[in-house]
Design a protein around this motif. Structure first.
Motif, PDB file in Angstrom:
ATOM      1  N   ILE A 182       0.853  -1.188   0.000  1.00  0.00           N
ATOM      2  CA  ILE A 182       0.000   0.000   0.000  1.00  0.00           C
ATOM      3  C   ILE A 182       0.890   1.239   0.000  1.00  0.00           C
ATOM      4  CG2 ILE A 182      -1.751   1.291   1.296  1.00  0.00           C
ATOM      5  CD1 ILE A 182      -2.353  -1.491   2.710  1.00  0.00           C
ATOM      6  N   ALA A 183       0.580   2.192  -0.873  1.00  0.00           N
ATOM      7  CA  ALA A 183       1.339   3.437  -0.905  1.00  0.00           C
ATOM      8  C   ALA A 183       0.422   4.619  -0.602  1.00  0.00           C
ATOM      9  CB  ALA A 183       1.994   3.634  -2.272  1.00  0.00           C
ATOM     10  N   LEU A 184       0.882   5.497   0.277  1.00  0.00           N
ATOM     11  CA  LEU A 184       0.208   6.767   0.537  1.00  0.00           C
ATOM     12  C   LEU A 184       1.039   7.850  -0.140  1.00  0.00           C
ATOM     13  CD1 LEU A 184      -0.946   4.863   2.749  1.00  0.00           C
ATOM     14  CD2 LEU A 184      -1.140   6.847   4.217  1.00  0.00           C
ATOM     15  N   PRO A 185       0.475   8.520  -1.137  1.00  0.00           N
ATOM     16  CA  PRO A 185       1.273   9.414  -1.981  1.00  0.00           C
ATOM     17  C   PRO A 185       1.435  10.809  -1.389  1.00  0.00           C
ATOM     18  CG  PRO A 185      -0.961   9.381  -2.780  1.00  0.00           C
ATOM     19  CD  PRO A 185      -0.931   8.456  -1.579  1.00  0.00           C
ATOM     20  N   GLY A 186       2.264  11.584  -2.055  1.00  0.00           N
ATOM     21  CA  GLY A 186       2.449  12.976  -1.675  1.00  0.00           C
ATOM     22  C   GLY A 186       1.307  13.847  -2.166  1.00  0.00           C
ATOM     23  N   GLY A 187       1.319  15.087  -1.700  1.00  0.00           N
ATOM     24  CA  GLY A 187       0.275  16.019  -2.091  1.00  0.00           C
ATOM     25  C   GLY A 187      -0.129  16.882  -0.916  1.00  0.00           C
ATOM     26  N   PHE A 188      -1.334  17.384  -0.994  1.00  0.00           N
ATOM     27  CA  PHE A 188      -1.846  18.274   0.054  1.00  0.00           C
ATOM     28  C   PHE A 188      -3.246  17.796   0.413  1.00  0.00           C
ATOM     29  CE2 PHE A 188       1.334  20.351  -2.395  1.00  0.00           C
ATOM     30  CZ  PHE A 188       2.137  20.958  -1.441  1.00  0.00           C
ATOM     31  N   SER A 189      -3.329  16.612   0.992  1.00  0.00           N
ATOM     32  CA  SER A 189      -4.638  16.027   1.271  1.00  0.00           C
ATOM     33  C   SER A 189      -5.469  17.002   2.107  1.00  0.00           C
ATOM     34  CB  SER A 189      -4.472  14.694   2.005  1.00  0.00           C
ATOM     35  OG  SER A 189      -3.713  14.838   3.179  1.00  0.00           O
ATOM     36  N   TYR A 190      -6.718  17.156   1.696  1.00  0.00           N
ATOM     37  CA  TYR A 190      -7.660  18.052   2.381  1.00  0.00           C
ATOM     38  C   TYR A 190      -7.068  19.454   2.551  1.00  0.00           C
ATOM     39  CZ  TYR A 190      -9.987  13.666   3.551  1.00  0.00           C
ATOM     40  OH  TYR A 190     -10.605  12.439   3.499  1.00  0.00           O
ATOM     41  N   GLY A 191      -6.234  19.857   1.579  1.00  0.00           N
ATOM     42  CA  GLY A 191      -5.684  21.208   1.624  1.00  0.00           C
ATOM     43  C   GLY A 191      -4.802  21.488   2.829  1.00  0.00           C
ATOM     44  N   VAL A 229       3.526  -0.818   4.016  1.00  0.00           N
ATOM     45  CA  VAL A 229       2.892   0.472   3.755  1.00  0.00           C
ATOM     46  C   VAL A 229       3.994   1.504   3.591  1.00  0.00           C
ATOM     47  CG1 VAL A 229       1.340   2.264   4.632  1.00  0.00           C
ATOM     48  CG2 VAL A 229       0.869  -0.151   5.143  1.00  0.00           C
ATOM     49  N   LEU A 230       3.983   2.189   2.445  1.00  0.00           N
ATOM     50  CA  LEU A 230       4.963   3.241   2.179  1.00  0.00           C
ATOM     51  C   LEU A 230       4.238   4.584   2.125  1.00  0.00           C
ATOM     52  CD1 LEU A 230       7.773   4.343   1.177  1.00  0.00           C
ATOM     53  CD2 LEU A 230       6.969   3.849  -1.157  1.00  0.00           C
ATOM     54  N   GLY A 231       4.651   5.521   2.959  1.00  0.00           N
ATOM     55  CA  GLY A 231       4.087   6.870   2.911  1.00  0.00           C
ATOM     56  C   GLY A 231       5.172   7.841   2.495  1.00  0.00           C
ATOM     57  N   VAL A 232       4.926   8.572   1.411  1.00  0.00           N
ATOM     58  CA  VAL A 232       5.908   9.519   0.902  1.00  0.00           C
ATOM     59  C   VAL A 232       5.360  10.934   1.077  1.00  0.00           C
ATOM     60  CG1 VAL A 232       7.025  10.391  -1.191  1.00  0.00           C
ATOM     61  CG2 VAL A 232       6.961   7.930  -0.745  1.00  0.00           C
ATOM     62  N   CYS A 233       6.159  11.792   1.688  1.00  0.00           N
ATOM     63  CA  CYS A 233       5.833  13.213   1.813  1.00  0.00           C
ATOM     64  C   CYS A 233       4.519  13.382   2.568  1.00  0.00           C
ATOM     65  CB  CYS A 233       5.833  13.857   0.425  1.00  0.00           C
ATOM     66  SG  CYS A 233       5.985  15.653   0.491  1.00  0.00           S
ATOM     67  N   ALA A 265      15.090  11.666   7.834  1.00  0.00           N
ATOM     68  CA  ALA A 265      14.285  11.874   6.621  1.00  0.00           C
ATOM     69  C   ALA A 265      13.281  10.753   6.395  1.00  0.00           C
ATOM     70  CB  ALA A 265      15.198  11.971   5.404  1.00  0.00           C
ATOM     71  N   GLY A 266      13.535   9.587   7.038  1.00  0.00           N
ATOM     72  CA  GLY A 266      12.630   8.452   6.840  1.00  0.00           C
ATOM     73  C   GLY A 266      12.668   7.535   8.041  1.00  0.00           C
ATOM     74  N   VAL A 267      11.480   7.072   8.468  1.00  0.00           N
ATOM     75  CA  VAL A 267      11.345   6.306   9.704  1.00  0.00           C
ATOM     76  C   VAL A 267      10.520   5.048   9.460  1.00  0.00           C
ATOM     77  CG1 VAL A 267      10.404   6.380  12.047  1.00  0.00           C
ATOM     78  CG2 VAL A 267      11.467   8.410  11.106  1.00  0.00           C
ATOM     79  N   LEU A 268      10.940   3.966  10.107  1.00  0.00           N
ATOM     80  CA  LEU A 268      10.211   2.697  10.048  1.00  0.00           C
ATOM     81  C   LEU A 268       9.392   2.501  11.323  1.00  0.00           C
ATOM     82  CD1 LEU A 268      13.318   0.741   8.854  1.00  0.00           C
ATOM     83  CD2 LEU A 268      11.178   0.793   7.542  1.00  0.00           C
ATOM     84  N   ASN A 269       8.314   1.710  11.220  1.00  0.00           N
ATOM     85  CA  ASN A 269       7.585   1.351  12.441  1.00  0.00           C
ATOM     86  C   ASN A 269       8.339   0.220  13.138  1.00  0.00           C
ATOM     87  OD1 ASN A 269       7.010  -0.818  10.790  1.00  0.00           O
ATOM     88  ND2 ASN A 269       4.865  -0.963  11.409  1.00  0.00           N
ATOM     89  N   GLY A 283       7.821   5.726   6.404  1.00  0.00           N
ATOM     90  CA  GLY A 283       7.443   7.076   6.000  1.00  0.00           C
ATOM     91  C   GLY A 283       8.694   7.852   5.677  1.00  0.00           C
ATOM     92  N   MET A 284       8.667   8.599   4.590  1.00  0.00           N
ATOM     93  CA  MET A 284       9.838   9.402   4.203  1.00  0.00           C
ATOM     94  C   MET A 284       9.387  10.664   3.491  1.00  0.00           C
ATOM     95  SD  MET A 284      11.281   6.860   1.190  1.00  0.00           S
ATOM     96  CE  MET A 284      12.680   7.896   0.740  1.00  0.00           C
ATOM     97  N   MET A 285      10.077  11.769   3.734  1.00  0.00           N
ATOM     98  CA  MET A 285       9.733  13.010   3.043  1.00  0.00           C
ATOM     99  C   MET A 285      10.234  13.022   1.594  1.00  0.00           C
ATOM    100  SD  MET A 285       7.739  14.559   5.039  1.00  0.00           S
ATOM    101  CE  MET A 285       7.457  15.950   3.925  1.00  0.00           C
ATOM    102  N   PRO A 286      11.442  12.572   1.306  1.00  0.00           N
ATOM    103  CA  PRO A 286      11.890  12.577  -0.106  1.00  0.00           C
ATOM    104  C   PRO A 286      11.032  11.637  -0.969  1.00  0.00           C
ATOM    105  CG  PRO A 286      13.750  12.339   1.383  1.00  0.00           C
ATOM    106  CD  PRO A 286      12.517  12.114   2.203  1.00  0.00           C
ATOM    107  N   HIS A 287      11.030  11.918  -2.275  1.00  0.00           N
ATOM    108  CA  HIS A 287      10.132  11.229  -3.208  1.00  0.00           C
ATOM    109  C   HIS A 287      10.880  10.184  -4.042  1.00  0.00           C
ATOM    110  CE1 HIS A 287       6.455  13.763  -2.984  1.00  0.00           C
ATOM    111  NE2 HIS A 287       7.308  14.677  -2.555  1.00  0.00           N
TER     112      HIS A 287
END
Lengths: 76, 221
Positions: free
Chosen positions: B46-55, B83-87, B180-184, B191-195
């Motif tokens: 499962i990937a959670l992408p970057g963006g500005f969810s709900y503004g 599960v990978l979450g970016v940005c 910049a990136g952390v594991l559970n 989760g990581m900020m870089p793309h």
């Protein structure tokens, strides 16, 4: 009933926005400001019968991120 | 290999993520809308992408973390599904308490959009096993709220447990200990900020992100 919720950064959490506001105040010539911390004010319009526990849960579950923020609830 | 990309209103890297997943798996991911309550049966990644969810209303990732699909994502993560979450995806994972800490406004207050050096700290996780610890990658960042914060006890704990996957090799956003990136704890949520999905093709200017997907998806294959 209006309930006021104040969300503030925990002590020790750096506040880049507060720092920028501080610098801007200094830039405007205001002296004697030693620190600025920015927070969030949320006004809830709720039933008079709402419980303190429900208000607390709203804050803990959504309105504040308790990793970095404290909250204070003010009901009339 | 079934992959899924969660799409929130305001996501804007969901298609980039889909391209990366399809490139590596040969199969297009399911795009799962935030109001959905179920993930595709047998989803492997499962990937959670970057963006500005709900503004970015309230706090970055705050509303998305409380959206219906996150209950399914949380349950899948608990079952061990990667599960990978970016940005913004990283912000959502911290808000959902699937990862420790919080992502605050960048220390310099500016939105930062450039390629940064990233040091691989942990090369044993399922996401990072194709890298060498100490290796420096070049991966783009594009964020306003990437300043990782956690209290010092938490930082000591995640460092001690090898849960820091990546560290900035340069000053970027004021993140605690340049994280910049952390594991559970179980190692199946990153989760990581870089793309990494923006560095998978020579036309992107670099391919250092590709091995992350290859490692994670090959491990699963």
């Amino acid at each position: 009933m209006k309930v006021n919720v104040y969300v503030t950064l925990k002590p020790g959490v750096l506040d880049p926005q507060g720092k920028a506001i501080h610098h801007a105040l200094e830039g405007l010539g205001f002296e004697g400001v030693s620190d600025v911390r920015a927070g969030r004010f949320i006004e809830l319009d709720v039933a008079d019968t709402i419980s303190d526990a429900d208000l607390d849960a709203m804050c803990a579950k959504l309105l504040a991120n308790t990793v970095i923020e404290n909250y204070r609830i003010e009901r009339p | 290999m079934k992959t899924a990309v969660i799409v929130f209103p305001g996501s804007n890297c969901d298609r980039d993520m889909a391209v990366a997943l399809e490139q590596v798996t040969g199969r297009a991911p399911s795009m799962v809308w935030h109001r959905d309550t179920d993930l595709p049966d047998g989803v492997d990644f499962i990937a959670l992408p970057g963006g500005f969810s709900y503004g970015d209303y309230l706090r970055s990732g705050a509303m998305a973390a409380r959206s219906p699909i996150l209950q399914a994502v949380t349950a899948a993560a608990a079952r061990g599904v990667p599960v990978l979450g970016v940005c913004n995806g990283f912000q959502v994972l911290t808000e959902a308490q699937l990862l420790p800490g919080a992502l605050m406004r960048n220390a310099g207050l500016n939105f930062i959009c450039r390629t940064v050096g990233l040091t691989v700290e942990n090369d044993r996780s399922l996401f990072t096993s194709a890298y060498q610890a100490g290796e420096t990658l070049n991966i783009p960042v594009a964020h306003h709220d990437g300043n990782f914060f956690a209290d010092s006890d938490t930082l000591d704990r995640i460092e001690g447990e090898g849960r820091v996957a990546f560290r900035y090799a340069e000053t970027v956003n004021g993140s605690a200990r340049n994280i910049a990136g952390v594991l559970n704890e179980a190692g199946n949520v990153l989760g990581m900020m870089p793309h990494p999905e923006r560095a998978i093709d020579v036309a992107h200017g670099g391919t250092d992100g590709l091995r992350l997907f290859e490692a994670a998806l090959r491990v699963l294959a």
